[in-house]
Enzyme design. Sequence first.
Site, PDB file in Angstrom:
ATOM      1  N   ARG A 103       0.863  -1.367  -0.111  1.00 38.97           N
ATOM      2  CA  ARG A 103       0.148  -0.047   0.169  1.00 38.97           C
ATOM      3  C   ARG A 103       0.965   1.090   0.000  1.00 38.97           C
ATOM      4  O   ARG A 103       1.988   1.337   0.085  1.00 38.97           O
ATOM      5  CB  ARG A 103      -0.979   0.002   1.060  1.00 38.97           C
ATOM      6  CG  ARG A 103      -0.308  -0.105   2.383  1.00 38.97           C
ATOM      7  CD  ARG A 103      -1.231  -0.207   3.643  1.00 38.97           C
ATOM      8  NE  ARG A 103      -0.479  -0.142   4.982  1.00 38.97           N
ATOM      9  CZ  ARG A 103      -0.910  -0.508   6.100  1.00 38.97           C
ATOM     10  NH1 ARG A 103      -2.322  -0.211   6.407  1.00 38.97           N
ATOM     11  NH2 ARG A 103      -0.350  -0.589   7.158  1.00 38.97           N
ATOM     12  N   CYS A 107       3.136   8.665  -5.264  1.00 35.37           N
ATOM     13  CA  CYS A 107       3.995  10.147  -4.925  1.00 35.37           C
ATOM     14  C   CYS A 107       2.940  11.128  -4.909  1.00 35.37           C
ATOM     15  O   CYS A 107       2.201  11.462  -5.668  1.00 35.37           O
ATOM     16  CB  CYS A 107       4.887   9.997  -6.153  1.00 35.37           C
ATOM     17  SG  CYS A 107       5.969  11.641  -6.108  1.00 35.37           S
ATOM     18  N   ASN A 141      -5.047   7.407   4.496  1.00 32.31           N
ATOM     19  CA  ASN A 141      -4.952   6.603   5.756  1.00 32.31           C
ATOM     20  C   ASN A 141      -3.164   6.545   6.147  1.00 32.31           C
ATOM     21  O   ASN A 141      -2.250   6.382   5.239  1.00 32.31           O
ATOM     22  CB  ASN A 141      -5.142   5.006   5.607  1.00 32.31           C
ATOM     23  CG  ASN A 141      -4.814   4.231   6.997  1.00 32.31           C
ATOM     24  OD1 ASN A 141      -5.891   4.305   7.538  1.00 32.31           O
ATOM     25  ND2 ASN A 141      -3.847   3.509   7.023  1.00 32.31           N
ATOM     26  N   GLU A 142      -3.036   7.202   7.390  1.00 34.58           N
ATOM     27  CA  GLU A 142      -1.664   7.116   7.896  1.00 34.58           C
ATOM     28  C   GLU A 142      -0.774   7.939   6.738  1.00 34.58           C
ATOM     29  O   GLU A 142      -0.032   7.158   6.165  1.00 34.58           O
ATOM     30  CB  GLU A 142      -1.214   6.009   8.350  1.00 34.58           C
ATOM     31  CG  GLU A 142      -1.912   5.494   9.739  1.00 34.58           C
ATOM     32  CD  GLU A 142      -1.190   4.357  10.460  1.00 34.58           C
ATOM     33  OE1 GLU A 142      -0.346   3.924   9.689  1.00 34.58           O
ATOM     34  OE2 GLU A 142      -1.413   4.268  11.520  1.00 34.58           O
ATOM     35  N   GLU A 313      -7.120   3.956  15.665  1.00 30.19           N
ATOM     36  CA  GLU A 313      -6.785   2.483  15.920  1.00 30.19           C
ATOM     37  C   GLU A 313      -6.020   2.362  17.103  1.00 30.19           C
ATOM     38  O   GLU A 313      -5.071   2.729  17.349  1.00 30.19           O
ATOM     39  CB  GLU A 313      -5.936   2.286  14.589  1.00 30.19           C
ATOM     40  CG  GLU A 313      -6.503   2.595  13.324  1.00 30.19           C
ATOM     41  CD  GLU A 313      -5.336   2.086  12.060  1.00 30.19           C
ATOM     42  OE1 GLU A 313      -4.323   1.542  12.632  1.00 30.19           O
ATOM     43  OE2 GLU A 313      -5.929   2.429  10.974  1.00 30.19           O
ATOM     44  N   TRP A 321       3.744  -6.167  13.276  1.00 30.79           N
ATOM     45  CA  TRP A 321       4.723  -5.385  12.516  1.00 30.79           C
ATOM     46  C   TRP A 321       5.951  -5.095  13.191  1.00 30.79           C
ATOM     47  O   TRP A 321       6.909  -4.353  12.700  1.00 30.79           O
ATOM     48  CB  TRP A 321       4.227  -4.270  11.812  1.00 30.79           C
ATOM     49  CG  TRP A 321       3.310  -3.437  12.672  1.00 30.79           C
ATOM     50  CD1 TRP A 321       1.985  -3.572  12.861  1.00 30.79           C
ATOM     51  CD2 TRP A 321       3.666  -2.356  13.720  1.00 30.79           C
ATOM     52  NE1 TRP A 321       1.343  -2.444  13.619  1.00 30.79           N
ATOM     53  CE2 TRP A 321       2.564  -2.094  14.225  1.00 30.79           C
ATOM     54  CE3 TRP A 321       4.802  -1.994  14.253  1.00 30.79           C
ATOM     55  CZ2 TRP A 321       2.533  -1.015  15.448  1.00 30.79           C
ATOM     56  CZ3 TRP A 321       5.006  -0.976  15.144  1.00 30.79           C
ATOM     57  CH2 TRP A 321       3.778  -0.658  15.842  1.00 30.79           C
ATOM     58  N   GLU A 361      -1.615  -9.280   7.477  1.00 40.50           N
ATOM     59  CA  GLU A 361      -1.676  -8.979   9.061  1.00 40.50           C
ATOM     60  C   GLU A 361      -2.353 -10.229   9.733  1.00 40.50           C
ATOM     61  O   GLU A 361      -2.931  -9.849  10.676  1.00 40.50           O
ATOM     62  CB  GLU A 361      -2.425  -7.489   9.277  1.00 40.50           C
ATOM     63  CG  GLU A 361      -1.566  -6.500   8.615  1.00 40.50           C
ATOM     64  CD  GLU A 361      -2.314  -5.074   8.824  1.00 40.50           C
ATOM     65  OE1 GLU A 361      -3.438  -5.161   9.083  1.00 40.50           O
ATOM     66  OE2 GLU A 361      -1.669  -3.965   8.630  1.00 40.50           O
ATOM     67  N   GLN A 362      -2.172 -11.264   9.233  1.00 40.57           N
ATOM     68  CA  GLN A 362      -2.635 -12.578   9.761  1.00 40.57           C
ATOM     69  C   GLN A 362      -2.713 -12.606  11.325  1.00 40.57           C
ATOM     70  O   GLN A 362      -3.418 -13.154  12.143  1.00 40.57           O
ATOM     71  CB  GLN A 362      -2.324 -13.839   8.999  1.00 40.57           C
ATOM     72  CG  GLN A 362      -2.454 -13.852   7.662  1.00 40.57           C
ATOM     73  CD  GLN A 362      -2.206 -15.103   6.921  1.00 40.57           C
ATOM     74  OE1 GLN A 362      -1.999 -16.111   7.480  1.00 40.57           O
ATOM     75  NE2 GLN A 362      -1.848 -14.861   5.574  1.00 40.57           N
ATOM     76  N   HIS A 364      -2.339 -10.360  13.501  1.00 43.58           N
ATOM     77  CA  HIS A 364      -2.492  -9.066  14.183  1.00 43.58           C
ATOM     78  C   HIS A 364      -3.894  -9.540  15.166  1.00 43.58           C
ATOM     79  O   HIS A 364      -4.952  -9.606  14.240  1.00 43.58           O
ATOM     80  CB  HIS A 364      -2.578  -7.781  13.207  1.00 43.58           C
ATOM     81  CG  HIS A 364      -2.696  -6.667  13.675  1.00 43.58           C
ATOM     82  ND1 HIS A 364      -3.766  -6.260  14.722  1.00 43.58           N
ATOM     83  CD2 HIS A 364      -2.016  -5.587  13.639  1.00 43.58           C
ATOM     84  CE1 HIS A 364      -3.641  -5.025  15.141  1.00 43.58           C
ATOM     85  NE2 HIS A 364      -2.373  -4.666  14.493  1.00 43.58           N
TER      86      HIS A 364
HETATM   87  C1  GAL Z   1      -1.743   0.882  10.976  1.00 47.78           C
HETATM   88  C2  GAL Z   1      -2.514   0.929   9.763  1.00 47.78           C
HETATM   89  C3  GAL Z   1      -3.723  -0.325   9.764  1.00 47.78           C
HETATM   90  C4  GAL Z   1      -2.876  -1.502  10.172  1.00 47.78           C
HETATM   91  C5  GAL Z   1      -2.505  -1.418  11.400  1.00 47.78           C
HETATM   92  C6  GAL Z   1      -1.935  -2.579  11.860  1.00 47.78           C
HETATM   93  O1  GAL Z   1      -0.596   1.284  10.598  1.00 47.78           O
HETATM   94  O2  GAL Z   1      -3.280   2.166   9.717  1.00 47.78           O
HETATM   95  O3  GAL Z   1      -4.127  -0.294   8.363  1.00 47.78           O
HETATM   96  O4  GAL Z   1      -2.147  -1.652   8.922  1.00 47.78           O
HETATM   97  O5  GAL Z   1      -1.432  -0.473  11.432  1.00 47.78           O
HETATM   98  O6  GAL Z   1      -1.481  -2.271  13.252  1.00 47.78           O
END
Ligand code: GAL
Length: 678
Positions: A103, A107, A141-142, A313, A321, A361-362, A364
């Site tokens: 993702r 640019c 997003n972010e 979030e 991660w 992100e399995q 998470h």
């Molecule tokens: C954030 C992101 C989310 C998800 C999350 C996982 O940085 O906005 O989409 O990836 O981390 O912790």
Amino acid sequence: MKTGVCYYPEHWPEERWALDAKHMREMGLQVIRIGEFAWSRLESFEGTLNFDWLERAIDTLHAEGLSVVLGTPTATPPRWMLDKHPDMLAVDTQGRIRDFGSRRHYCFSHAPYLEECKRIVTLLAERFGQHPAIIAWQTDNEYGCHETSISYSQHALAAFQTWCEDQYGSITTLNEAWGNVFWSMEYDNFHQIGLPTGTVTESNPSHQLAYWRFSSTQIQRFNKAQVDIIRRLSPGTDVLHNFMGNFVEFDHHEVSKDLDIATWDNYPLGFLTRDNTDPLDQERFARTGHPDGSAFHHDLYRGCCDGRWWVMEQQPGPVNWAPYNPSPVNGMVRLWGWEAFAHGAEVMSYFRWRQAPFAQEQTHAGLLLCDASEDIAATEVARLNAELQTLNAFAQANSLPSEQPSASINDAKTVQSDIAIVFSYAGVAIQDIQPPGGEQFSALGFCQKLYSACRQWGANVDIVSPTASLTGYKLIILCTSTEDTPELLAVLRAAHESSDCVVALFPGTASRSREYRMPNMLAPGALQTLIDLRVTRSESLPPHEMLTAKSADNLTTHCGQWRECIQSNIKPHAQFDDGWGFHYQQDRIHYINAIPDATGLLELFGRLFHESGIRAKNLGPYLRTQRVGNWRLAFNFGKEPVNLADNLGLSFDFTANTPVIIGSSILHQGEVAVWAVR
Ligand code: GAL
């Protein structure tokens, strides 16, 4: 405070949606964010739009009385977009293309991609702008996640050259401002300006700073383009963005000017394992997060949109991660919720509803497991929601205002603080470009240490932008105000002249101009009219080189990393062995010209609090407290239980008889207590 969750209806069969919505309501959740990565399902081929499923998803949530935050999907341009715009990808410092397959692969300076974004946002806002369930829009997003704030593409270069021309007018002015004569770096025209990367040795810091400012402006522009469309087609609906933790790659105060609410994504254990270099912290806070980590960001983002802020979030369990991804101790998810409440959040929203059994992100955690049964966090969130209601009921029965009002920091003062830390993103960028405290010094990290010292003394803290009014604070702290600007002098002078506030300036304050030049009169530039001293030398120190400053009454302060030599008629409070002075004070302005260790900082703040008339008690490393509206809360991050009557005591009006509404007066690890104060 309401609670909410991030939900991805496009990940699950449509038959689940109604069950999920019902389950969310039963858990007490009220605000559901959706849609921010769904572009490939909204427009599977160029021009082939399918918004019907999204409408059905929104309607399903609405039918359960849930409110929706709709994300614009621009962080995840679909694959066909690349066939159309092969040159839209961002480029990293090494010149590598940031390819498709995850993702944020765009640019900010690619003009045709911005047009694509405007098109999809317009279509979405036309379709959903008036939908009664939608209470807010999230842009993208972010911004900047995965090191994407700064791109070194040819589009960025061309836009930068134009930006330079707008800023400087003539190439002679730019050459002069950047000091390009230094290594024969002078340009003849704006088209010759290159990227500040790929040079033989470091590029000119003025060039780097200009590129940082330019990149920050590109993000602001990109965001505003979406905001303008949403405001036109969905008037009256809040617009927000979800910022990140430990992240300073662009000026969040500037981007926030176009938003109604600053939200941020809080992953306390992820941040600790990824970003904290202190082995002791790693050991003691691996399962709780640093006691001041979330709080710092809550206060930082509270200062971005005039007091309106959310957690968008929230970590609900292990993430996927960080270098290591431990589980939080039991109760922590609930504690983090109360902590957000204590700092004035309007909404605490969890990431994510249900753990995904596919893609990146399995592992998470979510509120639900992959099989839709409840995970541990679900119980803690349900408990938090029940307790929030208990608190409301108590407030009503005792005629206290039930919720902390969501209005501005200045009007409502829901979180009243005696202390302001001024936070300058540009100031941090200046220090990061040529770290004045050596390669292990971090401007953001040092600011967090000062914040921690204040929190350990039990204080509420505001973190404010460099242009915010400082009037009314008892103690003002400057450590990232590296830029010597007339505005900085004006706000400080106004605060200083109108009250008895104490001001603490740390190394590097007002030490560079906007163009990254040292002030002609030396640091601290224009602030010399407030304190009569100048910095004649700045040294960075290797880790083993700790220096001790001794005062006349034999108080010692150990300092390391960064020290400045001061020329002044003011007699310093202390002296290093080699004769350099330490800690200068004129009237109520302090200049602290070295970096004290943790003990030194704590002692220093103890004295500053005393001088400012701020009540204080050393709470140690694990216990924290915060006042919001009519409530005071306490949190225990440590393994040992604490007794609030002993540990907060009369300094915070807590006795063995204080009625605790939520929790109890003995706090075990991960526990919270809430009581009423008048
Ligand atoms: C954030 C992101 C989310 C998800 C999350 C996982 O940085 O906005 O989409 O990836 O981390 O912790």
